[in-house]
Design an enzyme around this catalytic site. Structure first.
Site, PDB file in Angstrom:
ATOM      1  N   VAL A  68       6.146 -13.809  11.730  1.00 37.46           N
ATOM      2  CA  VAL A  68       5.997 -15.220  11.366  1.00 37.46           C
ATOM      3  C   VAL A  68       7.380 -15.867  11.372  1.00 37.46           C
ATOM      4  O   VAL A  68       8.312 -15.353  10.765  1.00 37.46           O
ATOM      5  CB  VAL A  68       5.361 -15.360   9.966  1.00 37.46           C
ATOM      6  CG1 VAL A  68       5.444 -16.795   9.480  1.00 37.46           C
ATOM      7  CG2 VAL A  68       3.920 -14.882   9.978  1.00 37.46           C
ATOM      8  N   ASP A  93       8.229  -8.690  10.780  1.00 37.14           N
ATOM      9  CA  ASP A  93       8.307 -10.155  10.722  1.00 37.14           C
ATOM     10  C   ASP A  93       7.678 -10.737  11.986  1.00 37.14           C
ATOM     11  O   ASP A  93       8.315 -10.828  13.026  1.00 37.14           O
ATOM     12  CB  ASP A  93       9.767 -10.593  10.596  1.00 37.14           C
ATOM     13  CG  ASP A  93       9.892 -12.092  10.317  1.00 37.14           C
ATOM     14  OD1 ASP A  93       8.861 -12.778  10.292  1.00 37.14           O
ATOM     15  OD2 ASP A  93      11.030 -12.557  10.111  1.00 37.14           O
ATOM     16  N   SER A 122       0.825  -1.209   0.000  1.00 38.12           N
ATOM     17  CA  SER A 122       0.000   0.000   0.000  1.00 38.12           C
ATOM     18  C   SER A 122       0.854   1.252   0.000  1.00 38.12           C
ATOM     19  O   SER A 122       2.012   1.238   0.401  1.00 38.12           O
ATOM     20  CB  SER A 122      -0.935   0.068   1.221  1.00 38.12           C
ATOM     21  OG  SER A 122      -1.698  -1.088   1.358  1.00 38.12           O
TER      22      SER A 122
END
Length: 845
Positions: free
Chosen positions: A375, A373, A301
């Protein structure tokens, strides 16, 4: 008048009536089917005018659709308003809502059959339904009103379902919708917060390549922002020509010693050396890459803010365009809703009652992905129903969630869960390596997303909006805020995990506890900018800060390339005052910010190309203005050259399959920039040539020769036709677009259009797969100017309705392609004369 041919046919028909009758029938059949199909579609068109009575309604509600199909809902109480909103969205988006809930639950197989079985297994392994059940069924909610209004919304959806006039997709698939419930809505809301493809695939590929590429520095392929300067949100905002410096940003950039410190990660992580483990990880990557998902999560975006001091109108300006996979229908449903004490004009996920992005006369907010991050992947040691954690055997948890199969009995399905998260490899066909679990912050933190978006809509200041959004555990988001009082603000939300040790870019050892997440950065310490002196705040999924955050250190993330941020910063730093029209135009800007530097390096070498066509390509590059408009020759030549040079640099190390996979990540763009500017990189040498060491110059020359040949083969033998519109297209695919014969009726496009990868008008294509059709891009565009509030503008990619029988199906696609914004109709006077008017009244016995 005589027609001999007709006379002949008539005579033959009399002699052979069955033969000729059959021929006539065959010729007429397509026409007959055409009229039957479109007649059926017309019979399923939504009823936008009329009166509806329902016992749930307490006060009168009016739904006026304006000329563009945007509903304006006016009610006397909140529950009646949300009932009407649910009914209204279902009229336009019922089949999309069907897909949304099935993705969240992992129930696609029940609708589409066995071909979606592997997708369902993976979706169920994410535990979206499990966490939705725990959240929705909790005895305590932060805002009980949020759940009452969700239930009212779902009651409205189900009122439409009960009427039985379903869109044509249900007829084609031979099914009917069941009632919608809370779990349907919440599980999909959680799905939109999980950008799984980036973390799972990058961590796995990094680990594989580190094992396989013995004489290459794999870190060059996964640099994130280690080599980038001047492109972080906190430090790199543009100043004004009248400001000698931006005093609110110290602009301190990391030096080489800092880069080295960040690269010296602990070795306490798994780096599989055996062929078995490497092959197993490839199977994991293949599984994730080949998932069939009708709806993709958020991926990027742009957003920027202009303070009154930099605005020509004297009011604060917000410009925002979230990037999501292109689809039909689109990601957002645009609607305006008001009742006593509340009014918002917003952009909704179809299955939810509260807008994720909205504005009113007092405040406006937008969002981009933070890309931190949150994950990680862990290699686990499992024996039976136990897993090794911190050197001890502990029981695995389990969650049962049967897979519903179309026309068959349910398939039992059980997910095993370690302390890190669900084991995602157990149900991957052919996976023979160590079990791998998925750590995702969402599984480990309170994450009251529904309560948050409910409260954001009711907040009255940026401090209240910040307070509400700070409760988000995942996903990471950048919020941009502007209000009628002249305030502008940026704040990041979502939690930053803190690892005890280890490199979060690779698969970690889960058995020792040494690589575990031991905490999170307090949300109060997330980066923020409030009313900066320079008067401008830009975010474009770029790195949030170049400085250490207390207790965390340098933040890790899947930061998107800095190109869009640099272009926006460059343009917005050129003058003191900006208009609404300037901001709308900037949203469709197609200039490549990296191209000037790239060509500065490449052109001296390219002077040595030999073929006539390559010399013509060189001439086009020299004359190029760096834009990607429809007739741009330079845009076509540059993007093909960009692709083929990258391919010639790394295909010999990666191979075809891993090269295509690598193209799915943002990493390759950052890596490419670093390699191009480093003539000593070993990646320049082509491993397929013996007794020769290629240089940067060799590869660039080869790549331009290849570019000319590619354009001659795939576009035209004539260089005058090497134009962007003849190479690049924009498509909005429908989930049923793959059905033979009638499927293409549902797709919108492909259509030529301006835009490209990592320009502000970021319509990205699958570069490594040589597919020049844009697959993701701005999912809506909007500019809110509080100095000219009633002149604020927006765009939707194709329109509001996903019902093929609606007059608002695909009605806005040309405006989107051409970059034409339309005025937002906020005042009642501006939309009160709308052609379509649907009223809801209480049902009185």
């Amino acid at each position: 008048m005589n027609f001999p041919i007709l006379d002949s046919i008539s005579k033959q028909f009399k002699k052979h009536p069955f033969v000729y009758g059959g021929v006539v029938f065959i010729l007429a059949l397509p026409v007959l089917l055409h009229f039957i199909f479109w007649g059926l579609v017309a019979s399923k068109a939504p009823e936008y005018n009329g009166l509806k009575k329902h016992p749930f309604i307490k006060t009168n509600v009016t739904v006026i659709r304006d000329a563009n199909g945007i509903p304006h809902i006016d009610a006397g109480d909140s529950l009646s308003a949300y009932f009407a909103l649910g009914y209204t969205i279902a009229q336009d988006r019922l089949f999309q809502m069907e897909l949304q809930r099935r993705i969240g639950r992992g129930d696609l197989t029940e609708l589409f059959g066995d071909k979606l079985l592997e997708s369902d297994k993976f979706l169920k392994s994410l535990l979206l339904k499990k966490t939705a059940e725990e959240y929705a069924n909790s005895e305590k909610h932060l805002y009980p009103g949020a759940w009452e209004e969700l239930d009212a919304f779902l009651t409205g959806v189900n009122a439409f379902v009960e009427e039985g006039n379903f869109p044509i997709e249900y007829t084609i698939l031979g099914t009917k919708p069941r009632p919608f419930n809370r779990i349907d809505a919440i599980s999909f809301l959680f799905y939109m917060g999980f950008s799984f493809a980036e973390g799972i695939k990058t961590d796995s590929l990094y680990t594989i390549l580190e094992s396989e590429l013995k004489d290459r520095n794999v870190h060059e392929l996964f640099p994130r922002y280690d080599l980038e300067k001047g492109a972080t949100i906190l430090e790199s905002q543009p100043g004004s020509p009248k400001l000698s410096s931006n005093s609110d940003s110290d602009r301190t950039l990391r030096n080489d010693s800092t880069w080295k410190a960040r690269s010296e990660y602990s070795t306490n992580n798994i780096s599989p050396q055996s062929g078995t483990d490497t092959i197993a990880l490839r199977r994991l990557i293949d599984e994730v890459s080949n998932l069939i998902l009708p709806i993709e999560p958020l991926e990027g975006s742009n957003s920027w803010l202009i303070a009154p001091s930099r605005s020509a109108s004297g009011g604060a300006i917000l410009a925002n365009d979230p990037h999501i996979a292109l689809s039909n229908p689109g990601a957002w449903y645009e609607a305006h809703i008001r009742f006593p004490g509340y009014e918002n004009y917003g952009y909704f996920l179809s299955i939810l009652p509260f807008p994720l992005i909205a504005h009113n006369k007092d405040k406006a907010w937008g969002l981009t992905m933070l890309e931190q991050d949150d994950v990680n992947l862990y290699s686990e040691i499992v024996s039976g129903d136990k897993v090794m954690e911190k050197g001890k055997w502990v029981p695995l948890q389990t969650y049962s969630d049967p897979i519903l199969v179309k026309g068959k009995d349910p398939i039992p399905f059980e997910i095993k869960i370690s302390s890190h998260g669900p084991i995602i490899t157990e149900h991957i066909k052919g996976y023979m390596g160590k079990p791998v679990s998925l750590y995702w912050a969402h599984h480990h933190l309170p994450n009251p997303l529904l309560d948050v978006i409910y409260q954001m809509g009711r907040s009255t200041s940026f401090r209240e909006l910040d307070s509400a959004s700070s409760l988000i555990g995942a996903p990471g988001l950048n919020f941009s805020y502007a209000d009628s009082k002249g305030n502008i603000a940026y704040y990041s939300v979502g939690r930053f995990p803190i690892l005890k040790s280890g490199n979060s870019r690779k698969i970690l050892d889960g058995s020792t506890g040494e690589n575990d997440v031991i905490g999170y950065l307090p949300s109060s310490q997330n980066p923020k900018i409030i009313n900066p002196k320079n008067g401008i705040i830009i975010t474009a999924n770029n790195m949030v800060t170049s400085q250490k955050l207390p207790g965390l250190g340098y933040p890790e993330g899947n930061w998107q390339p800095r190109d869009r941020f640099l272009r926006l910063a460059d343009v917005l730093g050129r003058q003191d005052k900006w208009t609404l029209e300037d901001m709308a135009s900037l949203q469709t800007d197609t200039v490549s910010s990296f191209a000037p530097r790239y060509l500065e390096i490449a052109l001296p070498s390219l002077e040595k190309v030999k073929s006539r066509s390559a010399k013509q390509a060189l001439g086009i590059l020299k004359a190029w203005n760096f834009e990607h408009d429809l007739n741009s020759q330079g845009g076509a030549v540059y993007d093909v050259f960009f692709y083929l040079a990258l391919k010639n640099i790394v295909i010999d190390e990666l191979g075809e399959d891993k090269f295509k996979l690598y193209g799915d990540f943002a990493e390759y763009w950052n890596a490419y920039r670093g390699i191009i500017q480093n003539p000593d990189s070993k990646f320049w040498d082509d491993q397929n040539t013996k007794n020769t060491i290629e240089t940067r110059e060799d590869i660039l020359i080869r790549s331009l020769e290849d570019t000319a040949s590619y354009l001659e083969e795939h576009v035209s033998r004539s260089p005058s036709l090497w134009r962007w519109k003849n190479l690049y297209k924009i498509k909005h695919p429908h989930p049923l677009g793959v059905i033979p014969l009638i499927g293409k009726i549902f797709d919108i496009g492909p259509l030529p259009g301006p835009g490209g990868a990592e320009v502000v008008n970021n319509l990205k294509y699958k570069l490594m797969k040589e597919d020049w059709t844009a697959t993701s891009g701005p999912s809506k565009r909007r500019v809110i100017d509080y100095g000219r509030f009633d002149e604020s503008v927006t765009q939707l990619p194709i329109g509001n309705s996903g019902n093929l029988g609606s007059p608002f199906y695909g009605n806005l696609v040309k405006d989107y392609i051409n970059g034409v914004h339309r005025k937002i109709l906020f005042s009642e006077k501006s939309y009160s004369e709308g052609k379509y008017r649907l009223e809801f009244k209480p049902f009185l016995k």
